[in-house]
Motif scaffolding. Structure first.
Motif, PDB file in Angstrom:
ATOM      1  N   ASP A 103      -9.258  -1.792  -4.119  1.00  0.00           N
ATOM      2  CA  ASP A 103      -9.081  -1.798  -5.569  1.00  0.00           C
ATOM      3  C   ASP A 103      -7.608  -1.574  -5.917  1.00  0.00           C
ATOM      4  OD1 ASP A 103      -9.648  -1.728  -8.305  1.00  0.00           O
ATOM      5  OD2 ASP A 103     -10.223   0.380  -8.261  1.00  0.00           O
ATOM      6  N   ASN A 104      -6.790  -2.620  -5.926  1.00  0.00           N
ATOM      7  CA  ASN A 104      -7.140  -4.019  -5.878  1.00  0.00           C
ATOM      8  C   ASN A 104      -6.071  -4.784  -5.094  1.00  0.00           C
ATOM      9  OD1 ASN A 104      -7.276  -6.689  -8.184  1.00  0.00           O
ATOM     10  ND2 ASN A 104      -8.983  -6.164  -6.901  1.00  0.00           N
ATOM     11  N   LYS A 105      -5.231  -3.982  -4.373  1.00  0.00           N
ATOM     12  CA  LYS A 105      -4.094  -4.598  -3.705  1.00  0.00           C
ATOM     13  C   LYS A 105      -4.519  -5.563  -2.603  1.00  0.00           C
ATOM     14  CE  LYS A 105      -0.815  -0.832  -4.658  1.00  0.00           C
ATOM     15  NZ  LYS A 105       0.003   0.269  -4.103  1.00  0.00           N
ATOM     16  N   GLY A 106      -5.492  -5.167  -1.783  1.00  0.00           N
ATOM     17  CA  GLY A 106      -5.928  -6.040  -0.700  1.00  0.00           C
ATOM     18  C   GLY A 106      -6.440  -7.379  -1.195  1.00  0.00           C
ATOM     19  N   ASP A 147      -3.351   9.033   5.912  1.00  0.00           N
ATOM     20  CA  ASP A 147      -2.439   9.012   4.770  1.00  0.00           C
ATOM     21  C   ASP A 147      -2.904   7.922   3.806  1.00  0.00           C
ATOM     22  OD1 ASP A 147      -0.343   8.687   2.961  1.00  0.00           O
ATOM     23  OD2 ASP A 147       1.221   8.884   4.481  1.00  0.00           O
ATOM     24  N   PRO A 148      -3.255   8.291   2.544  1.00  0.00           N
ATOM     25  CA  PRO A 148      -3.763   7.261   1.623  1.00  0.00           C
ATOM     26  C   PRO A 148      -2.746   6.181   1.303  1.00  0.00           C
ATOM     27  CG  PRO A 148      -3.396   9.346   0.476  1.00  0.00           C
ATOM     28  CD  PRO A 148      -3.254   9.621   1.930  1.00  0.00           C
ATOM     29  N   PHE A 149      -1.451   6.482   1.478  1.00  0.00           N
ATOM     30  CA  PHE A 149      -0.431   5.489   1.166  1.00  0.00           C
ATOM     31  C   PHE A 149       0.220   4.927   2.440  1.00  0.00           C
ATOM     32  CE2 PHE A 149      -0.852   7.992  -2.733  1.00  0.00           C
ATOM     33  CZ  PHE A 149      -1.229   6.958  -3.581  1.00  0.00           C
ATOM     34  N   LYS A 150      -0.621   4.804   3.445  1.00  0.00           N
ATOM     35  CA  LYS A 150      -0.250   4.100   4.668  1.00  0.00           C
ATOM     36  C   LYS A 150      -1.457   3.271   5.082  1.00  0.00           C
ATOM     37  CE  LYS A 150       1.106   4.749   9.495  1.00  0.00           C
ATOM     38  NZ  LYS A 150       1.402   5.733  10.576  1.00  0.00           N
ATOM     39  N   LEU A 151      -1.264   1.984   5.261  1.00  0.00           N
ATOM     40  CA  LEU A 151      -2.370   1.134   5.688  1.00  0.00           C
ATOM     41  C   LEU A 151      -2.748   1.514   7.112  1.00  0.00           C
ATOM     42  CD1 LEU A 151      -4.215  -1.258   4.874  1.00  0.00           C
ATOM     43  CD2 LEU A 151      -2.593  -2.744   6.061  1.00  0.00           C
ATOM     44  N   THR A 152      -3.954   2.022   7.282  1.00  0.00           N
ATOM     45  CA  THR A 152      -4.425   2.498   8.578  1.00  0.00           C
ATOM     46  C   THR A 152      -5.528   1.575   9.083  1.00  0.00           C
ATOM     47  OG1 THR A 152      -3.910   4.786   7.996  1.00  0.00           O
ATOM     48  CG2 THR A 152      -5.435   4.442   9.820  1.00  0.00           C
ATOM     49  N   LEU A 153      -5.366   1.089  10.306  1.00  0.00           N
ATOM     50  CA  LEU A 153      -6.340   0.176  10.907  1.00  0.00           C
ATOM     51  C   LEU A 153      -7.147   0.924  11.953  1.00  0.00           C
ATOM     52  CD1 LEU A 153      -4.030  -2.948  11.495  1.00  0.00           C
ATOM     53  CD2 LEU A 153      -5.238  -2.267   9.422  1.00  0.00           C
ATOM     54  N   LYS A 154      -8.467   0.874  11.829  1.00  0.00           N
ATOM     55  CA  LYS A 154      -9.364   1.484  12.808  1.00  0.00           C
ATOM     56  C   LYS A 154     -10.524   0.525  13.040  1.00  0.00           C
ATOM     57  CE  LYS A 154      -8.414   6.334  11.595  1.00  0.00           C
ATOM     58  NZ  LYS A 154      -9.016   7.623  11.129  1.00  0.00           N
ATOM     59  N   GLY A 155     -10.537  -0.101  14.200  1.00  0.00           N
ATOM     60  CA  GLY A 155     -11.583  -1.069  14.475  1.00  0.00           C
ATOM     61  C   GLY A 155     -11.525  -2.219  13.479  1.00  0.00           C
ATOM     62  N   ASP A 156     -12.649  -2.457  12.806  1.00  0.00           N
ATOM     63  CA  ASP A 156     -12.725  -3.555  11.831  1.00  0.00           C
ATOM     64  C   ASP A 156     -12.386  -3.080  10.424  1.00  0.00           C
ATOM     65  OD1 ASP A 156     -13.239  -6.217  11.007  1.00  0.00           O
ATOM     66  OD2 ASP A 156     -15.278  -5.664  10.379  1.00  0.00           O
ATOM     67  N   TYR A 157     -11.821  -1.874  10.288  1.00  0.00           N
ATOM     68  CA  TYR A 157     -11.585  -1.314   8.966  1.00  0.00           C
ATOM     69  C   TYR A 157     -10.099  -1.119   8.677  1.00  0.00           C
ATOM     70  CZ  TYR A 157     -16.572  -0.308   8.474  1.00  0.00           C
ATOM     71  OH  TYR A 157     -17.929  -0.427   8.366  1.00  0.00           O
ATOM     72  N   ILE A 216       0.833  -1.206   0.000  1.00  0.00           N
ATOM     73  CA  ILE A 216       0.000   0.000   0.000  1.00  0.00           C
ATOM     74  C   ILE A 216       0.867   1.255   0.000  1.00  0.00           C
ATOM     75  CG2 ILE A 216      -1.615   1.372   1.388  1.00  0.00           C
ATOM     76  CD1 ILE A 216      -3.075  -0.917   0.153  1.00  0.00           C
ATOM     77  N   GLN A 217       2.005   1.202   0.682  1.00  0.00           N
ATOM     78  CA  GLN A 217       2.838   2.407   0.815  1.00  0.00           C
ATOM     79  C   GLN A 217       3.504   2.828  -0.499  1.00  0.00           C
ATOM     80  OE1 GLN A 217       5.934   1.639   3.657  1.00  0.00           O
ATOM     81  NE2 GLN A 217       7.117   0.328   2.285  1.00  0.00           N
ATOM     82  N   ILE A 218       3.463   1.980  -1.503  1.00  0.00           N
ATOM     83  CA  ILE A 218       4.019   2.336  -2.813  1.00  0.00           C
ATOM     84  C   ILE A 218       2.924   3.037  -3.617  1.00  0.00           C
ATOM     85  CG2 ILE A 218       5.076   1.470  -4.928  1.00  0.00           C
ATOM     86  CD1 ILE A 218       5.971  -1.001  -3.287  1.00  0.00           C
TER      87      ILE A 218
END
Length: 439
Positions: free
Chosen positions: A119-122, A101-111, A25-27
């Motif tokens: 779309d579509n890396k995950g 930050d859109p290019f940092k995977l951010t975890l909040k609760g179940d999200y 995601i960071q790329i």
């Protein structure tokens, strides 16, 4: 591995999978300037290199073609292969509206949030993790299994044209680039521009129409600029262009506000009002409902006033049911156009249809139902997925019923609980498709 054990294994590995997804995601793999060894720019190529390195660390066989597309493979006994196909390139992520930050995977609760997380890396990284689990348990498939990573889906899929020119196609497979349940048909799409010539002086006070316009989404803001320097701003909600009923509205607001003007510009804005306020196209004479694939859909995503030539330009796409031909659609559209107008065809995408009774589709249906407990009856979509780029592929995931308008927007998200289901579905689907040649 049975479903209960599979879910437990995914849970045990979840944190590690998230770390690896975060590294991708960071790329910021937005299409860039072509250069040596990076035909779509440095960042899409960097994302491909990073993912293939992860696959190699899992002990999977990897390969890449022309720095455009790569794959991880678990070899089988047959010379045939089945595939999961996804893409690592993403659309741009303007910082406006993002809460992280859109290019940092951010975890909040179940999200999980981040550009490309849905779309579509995950989803395609989920398929890689599923393949890694099969490798770890020493699974030996009948058909080889490939997880294919493209890098140009958002800009025309030149990567898959290269792939198809060299590699034999899979005998079956899926792309997690659409929605659940399994998609057996995708509507046709035609992207158009209508140039309406204003032959009187009724638009002489207009200087320009400005906004952030893209075929991928309906804008959230548009400005009508006048020669006097006055600016009128109209706002809406940004939404993907294949879901115009969820947002947009700013272009409709502009057209509605200006349709009462006198002369030819008023008539032009009346047509634009009809095209923007009714997403079924009925008000401009193109409404159609297919028995299998539902209503026609029109999305007006851009507009301009060309003062030098006195033309109002309206940019729009039409997604039409598989039962309607493109020729019939254009005939119906042409009948209701304003006088002194020119219709330009910018892009054409033919409908996609697969027999819903195909064994591979029925396998996907059964697996989806077993993992989710939901009805898995095959469906159709307004979306244009990667399935159109590779033979014998259908869209299968990642969005679950009721989840719409997430991709290409700010704060793109994927539920962690859903991601775990996606990985389980992908694991079972890859294993099922690889176990026999009855696909």
């Amino acid at each position: 591995m049975e479903l209960k054990q599979l879910n437990q294994t995914i849970n045990e590995n979840l944190s590690f999978f998230q770390q690896q997804l975060a590294s991708v995601i960071q790329i910021p793999s937005i299409k860039g300037t072509a250069q040596a060894n990076a035909p779509f720019g440095k960042q899409p190529r960097a994302a491909l290199a990073a993912v293939l390195k992860i696959a190699q660390e899992y002990g999977l066989k990897t390969n890449q073609l022309a720095d455009q597309v790569g794959w991880a493979e678990l070899p089988g006994k047959s010379s045939n292969y089945i595939a999961a196909l996804g893409h690592l390139d993403v659309v741009a992520a303007p910082l406006t509206g993002w809460q992280s930050d859109p290019f940092k995977l951010t975890l909040k609760g179940d999200y999980m949030y981040g550009r490309g997380v849905l779309d579509n890396k995950g989803p395609i990284m989920g398929a890689l993790f599923a393949l890694a689990l099969l490798k770890k348990e020493n699974y030996q498939p009948q058909e080889s299994i490939r997880v294919i990573f493209g890098t140009d889906e958002e800009s025309g899929s030149a990567d898959l044209r290269t792939y198809n020119s060299v590699e034999q196609p899979p005998i079956a497979g899926f792309t997690p680039d659409g929605k659940y349940p399994v998609v057996y048909a995708e509507r046709g799409m035609v992207r158009l521009s209508l140039l309406i010539k204003i032959q009187d002086q009724s638009a002489s006070d207009i200087a320009a129409i400005d906004g952030e316009f893209s075929p991928s989404y309906l804008p959230d803001r548009v400005q009508l600029k006048f020669v006097s320097g006055q600016i009128q701003t109209y706002s809406g909600i940004k939404t993907p262009s294949n879901a115009p009923d969820l947002g947009g509205k700013c272009l409709a607001a502009l057209a509605q506000a200006q349709r009462g003007r006198t002369g030819e510009i008023g008539k032009a804005f009346k047509w634009m009002t009809a095209a923007t306020t009714d997403t079924t196209g009925s008000q401009i004479g193109i409404g159609y409902v297919g028995k299998a694939s539902g209503k026609l859909q029109i999305s007006v995503y851009g507009a301009a006033y060309l003062a030098s030539t006195q033309q109002l330009r309206v940019d729009f796409s039409i997604r039409y049911p598989i039962e309607l031909t493109r020729e019939q659609l254009l005939q119906n559209l042409t009948k209701g156009l304003p006088k002194n107008s020119l219709l330009l065809i910018n892009k054409v995408v033919a409908p996609l249809y697969r027999d819903p009774q195909l064994p591979m589709i029925q396998k996907m249906r059964s697996i989806y139902e077993s993992v989710t407990g939901l009805d898995g009856t095959p469906v159709t979509t307004t979306g244009i997925t990667y399935a159109r780029s590779l033979p014998n592929i259908v869209a299968f995931g990642p969005s679950f019923p009721g989840q719409r308008g997430i991709a290409h927007k700010e704060n793109e998200w994927l539920r962690i609980s859903d991601w775990k289901k996606i990985i389980a579905i992908e694991y079972l689907t890859l294993k099922s498709l690889a176990e026999s040649d009855s696909n």
